[in-house]
Each structure stands twice: as structure tokens, then as C-alpha cells.
Design a protein around this motif. Structure first.
Motif, PDB file in Angstrom:
ATOM      1  N   ASP A   1     -20.541   2.132   7.946  1.00 12.04           N
ATOM      2  CA  ASP A   1     -20.392   3.562   7.645  1.00 12.04           C
ATOM      3  C   ASP A   1     -21.518   4.062   6.750  1.00 12.04           C
ATOM      4  O   ASP A   1     -21.723   5.259   6.596  1.00 12.04           O
TER       5      ASP A   1
ATOM      6  N   THR B   1     -13.139  -8.973   0.356  1.00 14.67           N
ATOM      7  CA  THR B   1     -11.822  -8.530  -0.110  1.00 14.67           C
ATOM      8  C   THR B   1     -11.407  -7.243   0.593  1.00 14.67           C
ATOM      9  O   THR B   1     -10.263  -7.104   1.038  1.00 14.67           O
ATOM     10  N   SER B   2     -12.354  -6.322   0.717  1.00 14.18           N
ATOM     11  CA  SER B   2     -12.052  -5.044   1.379  1.00 14.18           C
ATOM     12  C   SER B   2     -11.602  -5.270   2.815  1.00 14.18           C
ATOM     13  O   SER B   2     -10.655  -4.637   3.290  1.00 14.18           O
TER      14      SER B   2
HETATM   15  P1  GDP Z   1     -16.411  -9.076  -1.877  1.00  8.38           P
HETATM   16  O1  GDP Z   1     -17.041  -9.423  -3.178  1.00  8.38           O
HETATM   17  O2  GDP Z   1     -17.170  -9.643  -0.720  1.00  8.38           O
HETATM   18  O3  GDP Z   1     -14.953  -9.376  -1.797  1.00  8.38           O
HETATM   19  O4  GDP Z   1     -16.613  -7.486  -1.698  1.00  8.38           O
HETATM   20  P2  GDP Z   1     -15.593  -6.304  -1.958  1.00  8.38           P
HETATM   21  O5  GDP Z   1     -14.594  -6.218  -0.876  1.00  8.38           O
HETATM   22  O6  GDP Z   1     -15.094  -6.395  -3.350  1.00  8.38           O
HETATM   23  O7  GDP Z   1     -16.563  -5.041  -1.797  1.00  8.38           O
HETATM   24  C1  GDP Z   1     -17.652  -4.827  -2.655  1.00  8.38           C
HETATM   25  C2  GDP Z   1     -17.959  -3.341  -2.700  1.00  8.38           C
HETATM   26  O8  GDP Z   1     -18.365  -2.873  -1.437  1.00  8.38           O
HETATM   27  C3  GDP Z   1     -16.757  -2.501  -3.120  1.00  8.38           C
HETATM   28  O9  GDP Z   1     -17.214  -1.452  -3.943  1.00  8.38           O
HETATM   29  C4  GDP Z   1     -16.241  -1.967  -1.802  1.00  8.38           C
HETATM   30  O10 GDP Z   1     -15.596  -0.739  -1.953  1.00  8.38           O
HETATM   31  C5  GDP Z   1     -17.539  -1.819  -1.012  1.00  8.38           C
HETATM   32  N1  GDP Z   1     -17.296  -1.945   0.438  1.00  8.38           N
HETATM   33  C6  GDP Z   1     -16.674  -2.957   1.076  1.00  8.38           C
HETATM   34  N2  GDP Z   1     -16.650  -2.727   2.403  1.00  8.38           N
HETATM   35  C7  GDP Z   1     -17.270  -1.550   2.605  1.00  8.38           C
HETATM   36  C8  GDP Z   1     -17.565  -0.762   3.778  1.00  8.38           C
HETATM   37  O11 GDP Z   1     -17.255  -1.111   4.915  1.00  8.38           O
HETATM   38  N3  GDP Z   1     -18.236   0.392   3.579  1.00  8.38           N
HETATM   39  C9  GDP Z   1     -18.635   0.809   2.356  1.00  8.38           C
HETATM   40  N4  GDP Z   1     -19.280   1.961   2.261  1.00  8.38           N
HETATM   41  N5  GDP Z   1     -18.370   0.111   1.243  1.00  8.38           N
HETATM   42  C10 GDP Z   1     -17.704  -1.067   1.355  1.00  8.38           C
END
Ligand code: GDP
Length: 476
Positions: A187, A91-92
Motif C-alpha cells: 500500500d 506481527t501486523s
Molecule cells: P515486525 O517487527 O516484523 O513484527 O513488524 P510489525 O508488524 O510490528 O510492523 C512494523 C511497522 O510497519 C508497524 O508500524 C506497522 O504498522 C507497519 N506495517 C506493517 N505492515 C504494513 C503494511 O502492509 N503497510 C504499511 N503501510 N505499514 C505496515
């Protein structure tokens, strides 16, 4: 106009292998997926003592639609789906790309998700299906829709390959869609990209410098690191596919999602795959139809038309079609209504025949072109130990004529995603000390799949052995 060996066998309720044999006797070497022309199909049907009736639904529908789907052919943008384990950043990543790339409309920027968006990259346009998670992808595939050209597999660098990572690889393979790996969260202090590369290689996803054909890009959905490279990698991968489409002529494509909106009525997000979809067009989508009252782009701005690989929101349908349903522009409202009604009335029959086809003893297919028949299995168990024991025993059951192919296996409840995979693979679903989730049950029932629960390993093995012997007793 053609029917495959497998489809013909299914229609006659005989095994594909028998049709293959019959063809062989007639001097034709064929595999189960081979299309047959009408004359050959009729000949086979006659030879096997079947009556036939030439009813080509699509042909009938096309005639009713009175539309020729043609126009100027040109390259089109790739359509990308993001997959990966939960919390790895799907999602991010989608959000980052959308926010940084989609030019905000005058109406105050992008406030809504419409299920898809497109961006301009250095190497051209890329369309993203903004529906992370495997369920959407497999639901579409289960309907026979091919809406994805490239899969971005997101793997968190601090977590490595996890069960849904492997599941995504399985889905990608089954669909024949190439993968670009995004090693995310670079990161983070604890990021270990080498581990991701190593672990994925054990699942056959191998980077180019190791002789494989998969690009691995290190990214951060937080800082934006590597996103340009990722988009470039996607474009490179897409160039290999030489994607082309009609850029003029009547539009058609696939429904991404749809919902009923209080004020606006049925709202469907569609992806145009060919031709042009215009405001004012009459469209048919699944069993619904209507005149396009408005088209809205991904920023919520009204649009007059949308071409290939462009997602748009459509207002004006008389109902909510399913994700994965095809939509087409119709000649006129009457034609669209007739076909919609025809489809609606056919649904019952279609469900019935699907159910027949998917019954356990109809699941054999001559998959590898040899005489060996394959029983596809999706297996879920409560603990890894049982899973391994069952898998081992099942694989031993095969012989020269039949074998078990485990399409997918894992620990945990039978999910919607498992069920969709089972539908696309024509697999039987086994739960060992686990059950299907509500959604999964629904998918399984709709698809007419065979779902069986066991708590004794020997019972499961015995049933499969019996199935392989073609004499499984009917379900109670
Ligand atoms: P999804 O379940 O695969 O859609 O994952 P999300 O996008 O909801 O991300 C899960 C968690 O990982 C969230 O708390 C995000 O803020 C964190 N997150 C996602 N991408 C990154 C990144 O590139 N760096 C860091 N440090 N955290 C990330």
C-alpha cells in the motif's frame, strides 16, 4: 530402534569417518546420517572395542507409557511460521489474518494470544504459529521438534532484503522447510516489489516465472491486499507436501510455549500433531505431566478435544515444559509420572554428553558423504571488513580431508537465534570483537556449544587451523 552412524560415533567418542570406514570394510556404504540397525551397530561397537548396553530410552518410555499411537490416517492442515526482518510486518500480518479469519467466540472475541491459531482458507485450514521472530523457530529446532511445514517470509516492499531476511532464508534451508514470500507494505507509495524479487534471487530464492520454485505474493497487512492469495499460495505449497496424520487414537504433538499463571497454574500452548488430545487425558510433556483439567481453543473457549494441526491451551500440568518439547497422551498417571521423573533425573547426564559431543574437536562430521570432514562455524564480527577477511581465510584453510563450512555469518552481537542455529548445525560459535547476548550465552551454555571470542584475526585462524589438525589445546 535404530541409531545413525553419527550418533554411534558420538557414543563411542570416535570420528564419524572412522565408523564410515569400518562399515566400508564390512562392505556397507554409509553416510553419517544413515540409520543402522541394532545388529550392525553392535557389530561396529564390538569391532571398535567398545562395550555396549542396549538401552533404548524411547522404547523404555513407550513400554512404560503402554500406549500405541495409531489411528485413522488422513490429510492434515499445514503449520506456518512467519519470519522476516524486524519491522517488515510479521506481527501486523499475523494480526490481520487472525482478526479477519478466526471466528470470534461468544465470550467477546479474541482478546488473548495463545501462541498459535488456525484459520479456514478457500483451500482448507491453515495453522499459524503466532510467535514471530526467529528465536522461537530455532529454539524448537534445537530441540529436534519439527513444528513448521511452510515459512512465510515477510519482506517489506519499501525496504527490501535485510540481514534478518537472509537469516530467515538460512534457517528455512537448514530446516528444509519451503518458503512462500510475502512482499508486504504494497500500500505504500515507495513500494518496489521488483527489488525484493531481485534481491532474493541473489540468495537463491527464485520466483516460479524465473524458473525457481518459490511463490511471491504482494500483500498489505494494513489494507488486506493479497492476503487471500497468500493463504492460497500457502495451501498450494502445502499440497505438495502431502501432509498426513493420525486423526484418531491418543494425541501427541509439540509444546509451543508455556507459562505459570497466578490463577490457573501451569498453562501450556500445544500443537497437536497426531491423534486426539482430550480433556481428562493424562499427558506427559518434557519432564512434566498432569491430567488435562481444561482445553481452551485460540478464542479462549473451552474445548473437549483437539486433533492434528490444532493448537490448544492445556491446563493441568505440574510444571512448564519448554517450547519444542514433545507432549504425549499417557495410559495413566503413574506411567506419566515415572517417565517424567526418569527424564528429570536424566537431564544432568544429557547435558553432560551434549557438552562432550559439541566440543570443538568432536564437531567434525562427514557431511557430504565423502571422506572430507567439515567443521561448521557460526561467525559474528563487529564490522563487515573483518567478517570478509575472516571468512576468506577460513575457507582457504580446507584441504582434501577437512574443510570449514560457514553455516552463518554476520555483523553484530551473537544472538539467541545465532546460537540456536549453531546448536542445530553442531557448529562452533566465533565472536570477533563482538560478544554473545545474555540469552545467547544461556542457549550456548545449555547446548554445551563451543563459544570463542577473538580480537586478532590471526588467533582465530590459527585456532581453526589447529582444530582442523585435530590438536586444539583445551580451553583454559
Ligand atoms: P515486525 O517487527 O516484523 O513484527 O513488524 P510489525 O508488524 O510490528 O510492523 C512494523 C511497522 O510497519 C508497524 O508500524 C506497522 O504498522 C507497519 N506495517 C506493517 N505492515 C504494513 C503494511 O502492509 N503497510 C504499511 N503501510 N505499514 C505496515
Amino acid at each position: 530402534e535404530s541409531i545413525t552412524v553419527g550418533e554411534l560415533a558420538q557414543q563411542m567418542a570416535v570420528k564419524s569417518a572412522d565408523v564410515v570406514k569400518m562399515l566400508f570394510k564390512m562392505g556397507v556404504m554409509a553416510t553419517v546420517n544413515q540409520p543402522l540397525d541394532q545388529d550392525t551397530a553392535i557389530l561396529i561397537a564390538e569391532e571398535m572395542g567398545h562395550k555396549y548396553l542396549i538401552v533404548n530410552d524411547n522404547l523404555l518410555e513407550d513400554t512404560m507409557m503402554e500406549v500405541t499411537y495409531s489411528g485413522e490416517v488422513g490429510p492434515r492442515a499445514p503449520v506456518v511460521t512467519v519470519m522476516g526482518h524486524v519491522d517488515h510486518g510479521k506481527t501486523s500480518l499475523l494480526d490481520f489474518i487472525r482478526k479477519s479469519r478466526v471466528t470470534a467466540g461468544e465470550s467477546g472475541g479474541i482478546t488473548q494470544h495463545i501462541g498459535a491459531y488456525h484459520v479456514e482458507s478457500a483451500r482448507g485450514m491453515i495453522t499459524f504459529l503466532d510467535t514471530p521472530g526467529h528465536a522461537a523457530f530455532t529454539a524448537m529446532r534445537a530441540r529436534g521438534a519439527k513444528a513448521t511445514d511452510v515459512i512465510i517470509l515477510v519482506v517489506a516492499a519499501d525496504d527490501g532484503v535485510m540481514p534478518q531476511t537472509i537469516e530467515a532464508v538460512t534457517h528455512a534451508r537448514a530446516a528444509g522447510v519451503p518458503i512462500v514470500v510475502a512482499i508486504n507494505k504494497m500500500d505504500k507509495e515507495s513500494a518496489d516489489p521488483e527489488r525484493v524479487i531481485n534481491e532474493l534471487s541473489q540468495h537463491g530464492v527464485i520466483q516460479e516465472s524465473w524458473g525457481g520454485d518459490t511463490q511471491f505474493i504482494q500483500v498489505s497487512a494494513h489494507s488486506g491486499l493479497g492476503i487471500d492469495e497468500l493463504l492460497e499460495a500457502v495451501s498450494l505449497q502445502a499440497e505438495l507436501l502431502e501432509l498426513r496424520a493420525h486423526h484418531t487414537g491418543p494425541g501427541k504433538g509439540v509444546v509451543i510455549e508455556s507459562s505459570l499463571d497466578k490463577g490457573r497454574g501451569a498453562v501450556a500452548t500445544v500443537l497437536v500433531q497426531s491423534g486426539l488430545l482430550k480433556r481428562g487425558d493424562v499427558i506427559l510433556a518434557g519432564s512434566f505431566y498432569g491430567r488435562v483439567r481444561a482445553l481452551l481453543d485460540e478464542t479462549g473457549k473451552p474445548a473437549d478435544q483437539a486433533g492434528p494441526s490444532i493448537p490448544v491451551e492445556v491446563l493441568g500440568l505440574n510444571g512448564t515444559p519448554n517450547a519444542g518439547d514433545e507432549f504425549v497422551v499417557a495410559e495413566n498417571e503413574r506411567a506419566a509420572r515415572d517417565v517424567a521423573n526418569l527424564r528429570y533425573s536424566r537431564t544432568k547426564g544429557a547435558i553432560h554428553s551434549l557438552q562432550q559431543a559439541a566440543k570443538l574437536d568432536a564437531l567434525f562430521a562427514n557431511m557430504d558423504g565423502s571422506e572430507r570432514k567439515v567443521l561448521n562455524v557460526v561467525l559474528k564480527a563487529d564490522v563487515r571488513g573483518s567478517l570478509e577477511a575472516i571468512t576468506g581465510s577460513l575457507l582457504k584453510l580446507g584441504n582434501d580431508e577437512v574443510k570449514v563450512n560457514i553455516v552463518s555469518s554476520g555483523v553484530g552481537a551473537i544472538s539467541e537465534s545465532d546460537s540456536n542455529l549453531a546448536i542445530s548445525a553442531h557448529a562452533v560459535v566465533f565472536g570477533f570483537n563482538v560478544r554473545a547476548t545474555g540469552n545467547a550465552r544461556e542457549v550456548i551454555e545449555r547446548g554445551g556449544l563451543d563459544l570463542r571470542y577473538y580480537n586478532v584475526i590471526y588467533d582465530l585462524i590459527d585456532d581453526v587451523r589447529a582444530a582442523l589438525n585435530g590438536m586444539l589445546s583445551p580451553e583454559l
